[in-house]
Design an enzyme around this catalytic site. Structure first.
Site, PDB file in Angstrom:
ATOM      1  N   SER A 135       0.842  -1.170  -0.023  1.00 19.48           N
ATOM      2  CA  SER A 135      -0.044  -0.120   0.092  1.00 19.48           C
ATOM      3  C   SER A 135       0.822   1.306   0.089  1.00 19.48           C
ATOM      4  O   SER A 135       2.032   1.130   0.224  1.00 19.48           O
ATOM      5  CB  SER A 135      -0.764  -0.198   1.266  1.00 19.48           C
ATOM      6  OG  SER A 135      -1.425   1.292   1.395  1.00 19.48           O
ATOM      7  N   TYR A 148      -1.163  -0.343  10.877  1.00 20.58           N
ATOM      8  CA  TYR A 148      -1.451  -0.693   9.442  1.00 20.58           C
ATOM      9  C   TYR A 148      -0.243  -0.302   8.380  1.00 20.58           C
ATOM     10  O   TYR A 148       0.166  -0.936   7.640  1.00 20.58           O
ATOM     11  CB  TYR A 148      -2.953  -0.065   9.071  1.00 20.58           C
ATOM     12  CG  TYR A 148      -3.110  -0.263   7.334  1.00 20.58           C
ATOM     13  CD1 TYR A 148      -3.568  -1.794   7.234  1.00 20.58           C
ATOM     14  CD2 TYR A 148      -3.011   0.358   6.479  1.00 20.58           C
ATOM     15  CE1 TYR A 148      -3.809  -1.951   5.741  1.00 20.58           C
ATOM     16  CE2 TYR A 148      -3.192   0.296   5.262  1.00 20.58           C
ATOM     17  CZ  TYR A 148      -3.755  -1.100   4.679  1.00 20.58           C
ATOM     18  OH  TYR A 148      -3.870  -1.539   3.475  1.00 20.58           O
TER      19      TYR A 148
HETATM   20  P1  NDP Z   1     -11.481  -5.586   0.888  1.00 21.44           P
HETATM   21  O1  NDP Z   1     -12.008  -5.461   2.435  1.00 21.44           O
HETATM   22  O2  NDP Z   1     -12.576  -5.402  -0.139  1.00 21.44           O
HETATM   23  O3  NDP Z   1     -10.977  -7.082   0.697  1.00 21.44           O
HETATM   24  C1  NDP Z   1     -10.288  -7.765   1.783  1.00 21.44           C
HETATM   25  C2  NDP Z   1     -10.262  -9.272   1.269  1.00 21.44           C
HETATM   26  O4  NDP Z   1      -9.368  -9.837   2.233  1.00 21.44           O
HETATM   27  C3  NDP Z   1     -11.556  -9.910   1.563  1.00 21.44           C
HETATM   28  O5  NDP Z   1     -11.881 -10.962   0.291  1.00 21.44           O
HETATM   29  C4  NDP Z   1     -11.677 -10.668   2.865  1.00 21.44           C
HETATM   30  O6  NDP Z   1     -12.302 -11.745   2.832  1.00 21.44           O
HETATM   31  C5  NDP Z   1     -10.105 -11.068   2.856  1.00 21.44           C
HETATM   32  N1  NDP Z   1      -9.673 -11.241   4.177  1.00 21.44           N
HETATM   33  C6  NDP Z   1      -9.572 -10.240   5.407  1.00 21.44           C
HETATM   34  N2  NDP Z   1      -9.223 -11.025   6.600  1.00 21.44           N
HETATM   35  C7  NDP Z   1      -8.919 -12.079   6.137  1.00 21.44           C
HETATM   36  C8  NDP Z   1      -8.602 -13.602   6.851  1.00 21.44           C
HETATM   37  N3  NDP Z   1      -8.091 -13.407   8.004  1.00 21.44           N
HETATM   38  N4  NDP Z   1      -8.424 -14.656   6.184  1.00 21.44           N
HETATM   39  C9  NDP Z   1      -8.864 -14.734   4.983  1.00 21.44           C
HETATM   40  N5  NDP Z   1      -9.262 -13.661   4.173  1.00 21.44           N
HETATM   41  C10 NDP Z   1      -9.251 -12.302   4.645  1.00 21.44           C
HETATM   42  O7  NDP Z   1     -10.342  -4.851   0.800  1.00 21.44           O
HETATM   43  P2  NDP Z   1      -9.376  -4.569  -0.718  1.00 21.44           P
HETATM   44  O8  NDP Z   1      -9.662  -5.405  -1.799  1.00 21.44           O
HETATM   45  O9  NDP Z   1      -9.116  -3.037  -0.914  1.00 21.44           O
HETATM   46  O10 NDP Z   1      -7.920  -4.823  -0.088  1.00 21.44           O
HETATM   47  C11 NDP Z   1      -7.038  -5.968  -0.505  1.00 21.44           C
HETATM   48  C12 NDP Z   1      -5.970  -5.639  -0.213  1.00 21.44           C
HETATM   49  O11 NDP Z   1      -5.371  -4.616  -0.646  1.00 21.44           O
HETATM   50  C13 NDP Z   1      -5.566  -5.447   1.573  1.00 21.44           C
HETATM   51  O12 NDP Z   1      -4.335  -6.179   1.862  1.00 21.44           O
HETATM   52  C14 NDP Z   1      -5.705  -3.912   1.622  1.00 21.44           C
HETATM   53  O13 NDP Z   1      -4.730  -3.685   2.873  1.00 21.44           O
HETATM   54  C15 NDP Z   1      -4.656  -3.582   0.516  1.00 21.44           C
HETATM   55  N6  NDP Z   1      -5.016  -2.252  -0.078  1.00 21.44           N
HETATM   56  C16 NDP Z   1      -6.383  -1.647  -0.025  1.00 21.44           C
HETATM   57  C17 NDP Z   1      -6.273  -0.341  -0.400  1.00 21.44           C
HETATM   58  C18 NDP Z   1      -7.708   0.298  -0.749  1.00 21.44           C
HETATM   59  O14 NDP Z   1      -7.887   1.442  -0.622  1.00 21.44           O
HETATM   60  N7  NDP Z   1      -8.849  -0.348  -0.631  1.00 21.44           N
HETATM   61  C19 NDP Z   1      -5.249   0.397  -1.094  1.00 21.44           C
HETATM   62  C20 NDP Z   1      -3.880  -0.247  -0.783  1.00 21.44           C
HETATM   63  C21 NDP Z   1      -3.799  -1.595  -0.269  1.00 21.44           C
HETATM   64  P3  NDP Z   1     -13.062 -12.492   3.922  1.00 21.44           P
HETATM   65  O15 NDP Z   1     -13.809 -11.367   4.696  1.00 21.44           O
HETATM   66  O16 NDP Z   1     -14.465 -13.066   3.451  1.00 21.44           O
HETATM   67  O17 NDP Z   1     -12.361 -13.433   4.687  1.00 21.44           O
HETATM   68  C1  8X3 Z   2      -5.126   1.406   1.970  1.00 18.59           C
HETATM   69  C2  8X3 Z   2      -4.641   2.740   1.572  1.00 18.59           C
HETATM   70  O1  8X3 Z   2      -4.052   5.089   2.324  1.00 18.59           O
HETATM   71  O2  8X3 Z   2      -5.945   4.083   3.273  1.00 18.59           O
HETATM   72  O3  8X3 Z   2      -3.773   0.790   2.224  1.00 18.59           O
HETATM   73  O4  8X3 Z   2      -4.017   3.447   3.711  1.00 18.59           O
HETATM   74  S1  8X3 Z   2      -4.551   4.013   2.793  1.00 18.59           S
END
Ligand code: NDP
Ligand code: 8X3
Length: 251
Positions: A135, A148
């Site tokens: 991220s 985080y």
């Molecule tokens: P979402 O919340 O939409 O998706 C997160 C996914 O992770 C879900 O499918 C969830 O599934 C799964 N998950 C969470 N905890 C667990 C666990 N303990 N075991 C198995 N699966 C798990 O978020 P994003 O798609 O946005 O995020 C995906 C990744 O990208 C993350 O690592 C996030 O930190 C990163 N990210 C996100 C950004 C944003 O602005 N959205 C920007 C930069 C990075 P379920 O709940 O069904 O287990």
């Molecule tokens: C998710 C983006 O800026 O909320 O990783 O941390 S931010």
């Protein structure tokens, strides 16, 4: 037919990437906790998808699921190590211990269990690819980001260091580092407070999960000899905030 192992495939980046790669003809192993969500994907892509409903924090479950993959899904070419979350935006010393543990256990420990279980399978392939979801938080220490930000800095540095260990193996590693992107991420961060989550995305342009999937798919089309070490992307509406100076502080 190539196979991709994708964690966090029930929502956001993981789900969009699973759909995009499945449409491109990949077999998909889709992992997340929410079984019903994975089953929707499985209904859509049928025998092209194998689903695994588990929590990446459960070490035994992760290794057992990988050990027991159906034979037609055992040859894994791509790992998208994406499952992760942020919880709250309080100061670190006000953050609940449980939230601290959940972030560390998911974004670092669970992430490592998956990598440790899958990399031996990737090594059996002629070439393979690992996408780790870092991220912008991994390099930008923003207010309330504390744990985080730390977990994503871990993902970044681990990704770069892993390249050393994989020297000579033809396994590529990319740290994908997105900025503001609308998925379930903020709803999870604010524990279901949709109004608070939506405010973040109000009146601006943000990245979509499909944008991240496109980036992953396009990296996969690059010539074999290129490794993208890190790819940071933001919507054009997002920039850095600069350094902060406290005024009037008695010292
Ligand atoms: P979402 O919340 O939409 O998706 C997160 C996914 O992770 C879900 O499918 C969830 O599934 C799964 N998950 C969470 N905890 C667990 C666990 N303990 N075991 C198995 N699966 C798990 O978020 P994003 O798609 O946005 O995020 C995906 C990744 O990208 C993350 O690592 C996030 O930190 C990163 N990210 C996100 C950004 C944003 O602005 N959205 C920007 C930069 C990075 P379920 O709940 O069904 O287990
Ligand atoms: C998710 C983006 O800026 O909320 O990783 O941390 S931010």
């Amino acid at each position: 037919m190539k196979t991709a192992f994708i964690t966090g495939a029930s929502s956001g980046f993981g789900e969009a990437t699973a759909r995009a790669l499945a449409k491109d003809g990949f077999k998909i192993i889709a992992l997340a906790r929410r079984k019903e969500r994975l089953e929707t994907l499985a209904r859509e892509f049928k025998e092209q998808i194998h689903t695994i409903a588990l929590d990446v924090r459960d070490k035994e479950a992760v290794f057992e699921a990988v050990e027991n993959l159906p034979s037609e899904f055992k040859a894994i070419d791509i790992l998208v190590n994406n499952a992760g979350l942020a919880l709250e935006t309080q100061k670190f010393d006000e953050l609940a211990l449980e939230d601290i543990e959940t972030m560390v256990d998911t974004n670092i420990r669970g992430f490592l269990y998956v990598a440790r279980a899958i990399i031996p399978l990737l090594r059996k392939q002629k070439s393979a690819y690992i996408f780790n979801l870092g991220s912008v938080a991994g390099v930008n220490p923003y207010f309330g980001g504390n744990v985080y930000c730390g977990t994503k800095a871990f993902v970044r540095q681990f990704s770069l260091a892993l390249r050393n260990d994989l020297r000579g193996s033809n396994i590529k590693v990319t740290n994908i580092a997105p900025g503001l992107c609308k998925t379930e991420f903020s709803e999870v961060r604010f524990k279901g407070d949709k109004k608070k989550a939506d405010e973040l995305y109000e009146n601006t342009k943000y990245l979509s999960a499909e944008d991240i999937a496109k980036v992953i798919c396009s990296i996969l089309t690059l010539p074999d000899h290129i490794n993208i070490n890190e790819l940071e992307l933001m919507p054009v509406t997002q920039t850095w905030n600069g350094l902060f100076v406290e005024k009037g502080q008695a010292l």
